[in-house]
Design an enzyme around this catalytic site. Structure first.
Site, PDB file in Angstrom:
ATOM      1  N   GLY A 173     -10.002  -9.782  63.468  1.00  0.00           N
ATOM      2  CA  GLY A 173     -10.265 -10.651  64.611  1.00  0.00           C
ATOM      3  C   GLY A 173     -11.474 -10.162  65.373  1.00  0.00           C
ATOM      4  N   SER A 174     -11.971 -11.011  66.241  1.00  0.00           N
ATOM      5  CA  SER A 174     -13.083 -10.597  67.091  1.00  0.00           C
ATOM      6  C   SER A 174     -13.043 -11.413  68.363  1.00  0.00           C
ATOM      7  CB  SER A 174     -14.410 -10.805  66.373  1.00  0.00           C
ATOM      8  OG  SER A 174     -14.625 -12.170  66.152  1.00  0.00           O
TER       9      SER A 174
ATOM     10  N   LYS B   5     -15.229  -7.158  71.372  1.00  0.00           N
ATOM     11  CA  LYS B   5     -14.874  -6.239  70.301  1.00  0.00           C
ATOM     12  C   LYS B   5     -14.665  -6.937  68.964  1.00  0.00           C
ATOM     13  CE  LYS B   5     -12.125  -5.238  73.517  1.00  0.00           C
ATOM     14  NZ  LYS B   5     -10.781  -5.098  74.071  1.00  0.00           N
TER      15      LYS B   5
ATOM     16  N   ASP C  64      -6.973 -11.381  81.886  1.00  0.00           N
ATOM     17  CA  ASP C  64      -7.211 -12.375  80.843  1.00  0.00           C
ATOM     18  C   ASP C  64      -5.956 -12.423  79.974  1.00  0.00           C
ATOM     19  OD1 ASP C  64      -8.296 -14.141  79.098  1.00  0.00           O
ATOM     20  OD2 ASP C  64      -9.604 -12.684  78.107  1.00  0.00           O
TER      21      ASP C  64
END
Ligand SMILES: Nc1ncnc2c1ncn2[C@@H]1O[C@H](COP(=O)(O)OP(=O)(O)OP(=O)(O)O)[C@@H](O)[C@H]1O
Ligand SMILES: *[C@@H]1O[C@H](CO)[C@@H](O)[C@H](O)[C@H]1NC(C)=O
Ligand SMILES: *[C@@H]1O[C@H](CO)[C@@H](O)[C@H](O)[C@H]1NC(C)=O
Ligand SMILES: *[C@@H]1O[C@H](CO)[C@@H](O)[C@H](O)[C@H]1NC(C)=O
Ligand SMILES: *[C@@H]1O[C@H](CO)[C@@H](O)[C@H](O)[C@H]1NC(C)=O
Length: 494
Positions: free
Chosen positions: A134-135, A139, A271
């Site tokens: 994932g990104s 990151k 978040d």
């Protein structure tokens, strides 16, 4: 070069380069065409940045450092932390001079003292494969498989992410921007150390590339080595049995209770979205911590303490100390309600527990209960579910409709499907015991028998497999066959 002095370091460095190349290849193959192209080899540097850009970047860098220092030394129990971690109090003033070197050393040392350095660069020497997990804005996360099939997740700065892109636009300094963005990863590593919990991803170690002999040692590329999970798939979770969905919500509530009373104070996840979490063996774990905040906002009037959500606003009292006390906890709890509970909790809850579940929905959706009360309510539901109390309306005599054959299982089964089944081929459900399974079998028109396999779910419930028919019985120590008396035809070879 000092870095090559030690063969192990050299090997680790080499492995790191190999990984970097693999990762770069993976990213570039994932890159969408037409993205803004920065020179791929990072030729943008200080030479191109004006001095005002340089000082603006320096300002931001020092702001990021200031964010990390209080996480290493909690103000209210500084002495204890210093003592526990073996810091000498004289150490601290040197940090205030904002030296990257000493700040990074403090981070590394505190990870080492917390035994979160079980893996280092040398663990990544023999990587068998790399795959992107994932990104995000900041990151990039990749899965690497190590010898003996062990796999870990590596978190790196996302060179192609929005954070990096925006910084390069503003400051045109590749190295400075890497450093700026990497502070989020460093902050996250510190938080992973300070906020250890079963529902927070485990930091196994890190690898910091040594920029051979340079004074800014510790400011090279940085990789966090984490327990590997799988990205949270909300759609998949929506289709899973209630027990599994309840487990995710319970894990989240346990986590939020911990965060409200954490060693760093009450922590808000600013978040808060499903993509900040991953699943590890059915358990929800927080992985994205860089947007955590320990500060309750200052206020003058109650109106300053308003929590705004798309469908609802809440106003909290402003305390005598001029802080919106409890705002972090309430923000987390309502986010848990709107992103998780509404989707995962009510649907298909066991009928005997539905009123308790509805009560939880109502009190969290209106923020009428605090996190402790919410956790108590969840733990009570778990206890009742485990005890089978909610099945009081199922008469024990129901089992007399069935012939029991212990130490047997069925073969040549004719399966039928039900929902939400633990198996895609047939109908496999979690039951408290034979009595509940009999009740379910009676309710399914196709069902003429079921077996209890001896397999258990995370709550200790048994997996029962329901069939419309089978051809014969075979011995099996671990399982029991229940055959419906009135309705079932003699088992016949088909
Ligand atoms: N330990 C892990 N195992 C598996 N996948 C992971 C792990 N950690 C993170 N991921 C995946 O990588 C993604 C990006 O990680 P992370 O959220 O830390 O990056 P980010 O740049 O802060 O993202 P965002 O822009 O969403 O804030 C996550 O959404 C998650 O799906
Ligand atoms: C980067 O690429 C440019 C051409 O695009 C080249 O001139 C330069 O030598 C490269 N720098 C490095 C460090 O590889
Ligand atoms: C929440 O407050 C904002 C700002 O005062 C307002 O615009 C919005 O309509 C409110 N939303 C709800 C659902 O009350
Ligand atoms: C909670 O219950 C009250 C009264 O029964 C109802 O009016 C309200 O809509 C419910 N709220 C939620 C979020 O379910
Ligand atoms: C909530 O529980 C914690 C212990 O886990 C306790 O320290 C705290 O005082 C409780 N808070 C309230 C408001 O009950």
């Amino acid at each position: 070069m000092p870095v090559m002095g030690n063969p192990l370091c050299a090997a680790a460095f080499l492995a790191f380069v190999v990984i970097s190349i693999l990762v770069t290849l993976l990213i570039s193959s994932l890159q969408l065409a037409g993205q803004k192209g920065y020179p791929p080899n990072g030729t943008i540097n200080e030479e191109f940045a004006s001095s005002s850009q340089r000082s603006a970047l320096n300002y931001q860098l020092s702001e990021r450092r200031k964010e990390i220092i209080p996480l290493l030394f909690s103000p209210d129990n500084e002495k204890r932390i210093l003592w526990e971690s073996g810091f000498s109090p004289q150490h601290r003033p040197s940090l205030k001079t904002n030296m990257d070197f000493s700040l990074w050393n403090e981070i590394s040392d505190s990870l080492r003292r917390a035994h979160m350095d079980e893996m280092g660069c040398d663990s990544l020497v023999d990587v068998q494969s790399v795959e992107v997990l994932g990104s995000g804005y900041t990151k990039l996360v990749v899965k690497v498989v190590l010898p003996e099939d062990r796999s870990v997740a590596l978190k790196l700065v996302n060179d192609q992410g929005n954070d990096m892109e925006k910084c390069l636009e503003d400051f045109k300094d590749a190295r400075g921007c890497y450093e700026l963005v990497s502070y989020k990863l460093r902050k996250e590593m510190v938080l992973l150390q300070r906020l250890q919990h079963p529902n927070v991803i485990k930091l196994k170690g890190h690898c910091a590339e040594d920029v051979g002999g340079r004074v800014d040692k510790g400011m090279g590329k940085i990789t966090a080595i984490l327990e590997q999970g799988s990205p949270l798939q909300m759609i998949q979770l929506l289709q899973s049995p209630w027990e599994d969905r309840f487990r995710v919500c319970l894990g989240l509530v346990r986590l939020l209770q911990f965060l409200s009373y954490s060693p760093l104070g009450s922590v808000a996840l600013l978040d808060f979205q499903p993509r900040q979490f991953v699943m590890v063996l059915g358990e929800l774990k927080l992985t994205d911590l860089d947007d955590a905040s320990m500060d309750e906002p200052p206020c003058q009037t109650d109106a300053d303490c308003t929590l705004q959500f798309p469908l609802k606003n809440f106003t909290l009292p402003c305390s005598a100390q001029g802080l919106c006390e409890g705002l972090n906890e309430k923000r987390n709890l309502y986010n848990a309600y709107r992103y998780f509970f509404t989707y995962l909790l009510p649907h298909q809850a066991p009928p005997g527990l539905a009123h308790l579940v509805n009560h939880i929905m109502n009190s969290t959706g209106e923020l009428k209960a605090d996190i402790n009360q919410t956790l108590d309510a969840f733990e009570r539901v778990l206890l009742l579910y485990k005890s089978g109390v909610h099945l009081d309306n199922v008469p024990p005599s129901i089992i007399r409709d069935y012939t029991v054959m212990r130490g047997m299982r069925t073969s040549g089964n004719v399966e039928y499907r039900c929902w939400p089944s633990y198996s895609h081929q047939g109908c496999v459900l979690a039951v408290h015991g034979a009595r509940e399974a009999a009740f379910i079998c009676n309710a399914h028109a196709q069902c003429t028998s079921f077996i209890l396999t001896g397999q258990k779910t995370w709550t200790g419930h048994l997996l029962a497999s329901f069939r419309s028919s089978f051809s014969h019985l075979v011995p099996d120590e671990t399982s029991e066959v229940y055959l419906k008396k009135n309705k079932s035809p003699e088992p016949s070879a088909v």
